[in-house]
Design a protein around this motif. Structure first.
Motif, mmCIF file in Angstrom:
data_model
loop_
_atom_site.group_PDB
_atom_site.id
_atom_site.type_symbol
_atom_site.label_atom_id
_atom_site.label_comp_id
_atom_site.label_asym_id
_atom_site.label_seq_id
_atom_site.Cartn_x
_atom_site.Cartn_y
_atom_site.Cartn_z
ATOM 1 N N VAL A 41 0.852 -1.182 0.000
ATOM 2 C CA VAL A 41 0.000 0.000 0.000
ATOM 3 C C VAL A 41 0.891 1.235 0.000
ATOM 4 O O VAL A 41 1.768 1.372 0.851
ATOM 5 N N ASN A 42 0.669 2.134 -0.967
ATOM 6 C CA ASN A 42 1.519 3.310 -1.077
ATOM 7 C C ASN A 42 1.222 4.293 0.054
ATOM 8 O O ASN A 42 0.186 4.949 0.069
ATOM 9 N N LEU A 43 2.147 4.372 1.004
ATOM 10 C CA LEU A 43 1.992 5.256 2.159
ATOM 11 C C LEU A 43 2.982 6.409 2.139
ATOM 12 O O LEU A 43 2.692 7.495 2.629
ATOM 13 N N THR A 44 4.161 6.172 1.617
ATOM 14 C CA THR A 44 5.218 7.183 1.650
ATOM 15 C C THR A 44 6.228 6.936 0.541
ATOM 16 O O THR A 44 6.481 5.786 0.167
ATOM 17 N N ALA A 45 6.796 8.025 0.026
ATOM 18 C CA ALA A 45 7.892 7.907 -0.935
ATOM 19 C C ALA A 45 9.232 7.856 -0.221
ATOM 20 O O ALA A 45 10.265 7.602 -0.844
ATOM 21 N N ILE A 46 9.215 8.079 1.079
ATOM 22 C CA ILE A 46 10.452 8.109 1.870
ATOM 23 C C ILE A 46 10.623 6.777 2.577
ATOM 24 O O ILE A 46 9.837 6.419 3.457
ATOM 25 N N THR A 47 11.643 6.014 2.192
ATOM 26 C CA THR A 47 11.875 4.698 2.788
ATOM 27 C C THR A 47 13.292 4.525 3.319
ATOM 28 O O THR A 47 13.585 3.520 3.962
ATOM 29 N N ASP A 48 14.165 5.485 3.075
ATOM 30 C CA ASP A 48 15.522 5.417 3.616
ATOM 31 C C ASP A 48 15.476 5.641 5.131
ATOM 32 O O ASP A 48 14.794 6.575 5.598
ATOM 33 N N PRO A 49 16.149 4.814 5.929
ATOM 34 C CA PRO A 49 16.060 4.925 7.386
ATOM 35 C C PRO A 49 16.390 6.315 7.931
ATOM 36 O O PRO A 49 15.663 6.833 8.788
ATOM 37 N N ALA A 50 17.454 6.907 7.441
ATOM 38 C CA ALA A 50 17.836 8.234 7.932
ATOM 39 C C ALA A 50 16.809 9.292 7.528
ATOM 40 O O ALA A 50 16.533 10.228 8.278
ATOM 41 N N GLU A 51 16.233 9.130 6.337
ATOM 42 C CA GLU A 51 15.225 10.079 5.873
ATOM 43 C C GLU A 51 13.919 9.932 6.648
ATOM 44 O O GLU A 51 13.242 10.924 6.941
ATOM 45 N N ILE A 52 13.542 8.681 6.956
ATOM 46 C CA ILE A 52 12.357 8.468 7.790
ATOM 47 C C ILE A 52 12.535 9.150 9.139
ATOM 48 O O ILE A 52 11.642 9.825 9.645
ATOM 49 N N LEU A 53 13.714 8.988 9.716
ATOM 50 C CA LEU A 53 14.003 9.605 11.007
ATOM 51 C C LEU A 53 13.834 11.117 10.944
ATOM 52 O O LEU A 53 13.143 11.709 11.780
ATOM 53 N N ARG A 54 14.435 11.739 9.946
ATOM 54 C CA ARG A 54 14.439 13.199 9.881
ATOM 55 C C ARG A 54 13.135 13.781 9.339
ATOM 56 O O ARG A 54 12.553 14.692 9.932
ATOM 57 N N LYS A 55 12.663 13.244 8.205
ATOM 58 C CA LYS A 55 11.573 13.881 7.477
ATOM 59 C C LYS A 55 10.188 13.450 7.943
ATOM 60 O O LYS A 55 9.196 14.127 7.635
ATOM 61 N N HIS A 56 10.109 12.325 8.645
ATOM 62 C CA HIS A 56 8.832 11.906 9.205
ATOM 63 C C HIS A 56 8.798 12.082 10.723
ATOM 64 O O HIS A 56 7.935 12.769 11.249
ATOM 65 N N PHE A 57 9.740 11.467 11.409
ATOM 66 C CA PHE A 57 9.660 11.422 12.866
ATOM 67 C C PHE A 57 10.058 12.741 13.531
ATOM 68 O O PHE A 57 9.287 13.329 14.288
ATOM 69 N N ILE A 58 11.264 13.211 13.255
ATOM 70 C CA ILE A 58 11.708 14.453 13.889
ATOM 71 C C ILE A 58 10.873 15.631 13.391
ATOM 72 O O ILE A 58 10.496 16.512 14.173
ATOM 73 N N ASP A 59 10.553 15.651 12.117
ATOM 74 C CA ASP A 59 9.709 16.717 11.572
ATOM 75 C C ASP A 59 8.378 16.797 12.317
ATOM 76 O O ASP A 59 7.895 17.884 12.649
#
Length: 234
Positions: A41-59
């Motif tokens: 299921v298409n949920l996000t275009a961001i799948t790199d671990p470091a990017e998930i951390l910064r652009k999803h979680f910390i954001d």
């Protein structure tokens, strides 16, 4: 599925946030399940671990630095998608109570499974904001409504402000280029007032958070139905 604990702590500390091991474990499980589920299921275009951390979680969690969310606040996340920003906020602030609203049932199914896996409580709404904000059990019942979306400020305000009780707030997470003043008329029609607009950088990317304070009841005619909203913004 995100970098190791020490590196994540360093990333959080670099923007003035702290991270506990329990929070890290939940965020790590979140990221792992997000990437796995994203394959079907298409949920996000961001799948790199470091990017998930910064652009999803910390954001998402960084939002807590810009507004004073009351203890035990009721928060509704309008158009939550894969749970941003409210699920990371719930992990960071377990005292808050979150309601996740999305028009796609596939996303709600993901969120129900996610919250069960990481052992957090949440309420779920599969539907459109313009329909549910007219229901007595949801209208003007929340301390905070929030949205991290590309829609313009006028549209977001019509979808989000009716959920907010008087003296509560609507928080819009925006990109840097939108002229927020173009949404002032809509905000005022809906019973709000733009309290603060803050531009900032997060890991060298420009961001903007807009805080709207609810100062009076939203007139009963708002929000309009979806066809009216699509035809013309306020």
């Amino acid at each position: 599925m995100i970098p190791d604990f020490a590196l994540c702590c360093s990333e959080f500390e670099s923007v003035g946030l702290q991270l506990s091991k329990e929070q890290y474990d939940k965020l790590s499980a979140y990221a792992k399940f997000l990437v796995e589920y994203n394959e079907k299921v298409n949920l996000t275009a961001i799948t790199d671990p470091a990017e998930i951390l910064r652009k999803h979680f910390i954001d998402s969690i960084f939002l807590t630095k810009f507004t004073d969310i009351p203890t035990n606040a009721a928060i509704i996340d309008v158009g939550t998608g894969a749970g941003f920003p409210s699920v990371p906020i719930k992990i960071y602030r377990p005292d808050v109570n979150i309601t996740l609203l999305d028009s796609l049932n596939k996303r709600i199914d993901f969120l129900k499974q996610l919250c069960q896996r990481i052992e957090i409580d949440a309420d779920f709404i599969h539907g459109r904001a313009e329909d549910y904000s007219k229901k007595p059990e949801y209208r003007e019942k929340f301390d905070v409504s929030c949205a991290r979306a590309v829609a313009n400020m006028s549209l977001l305000s019509e979808l989000c402000i009716p959920f907010v009780k008087e003296n509560g707030c609507f928080i819009a997470m925006k990109g840097p280029n939108e002229d927020i003043s173009l949404g002032t008329h809509a905000v005022e029609l809906l019973g709000g007032s733009i309290e603060r607009e803050t531009e900032y950088k997060l890991f060298d990317e420009d961001r903007k958070i807009v805080i709207v304070r609810k100062i009076s009841h939203t007139p009963s005619k708002y929000p309009r139905n979806s066809s009216q909203i699509k035809k013309k913004t306020l």
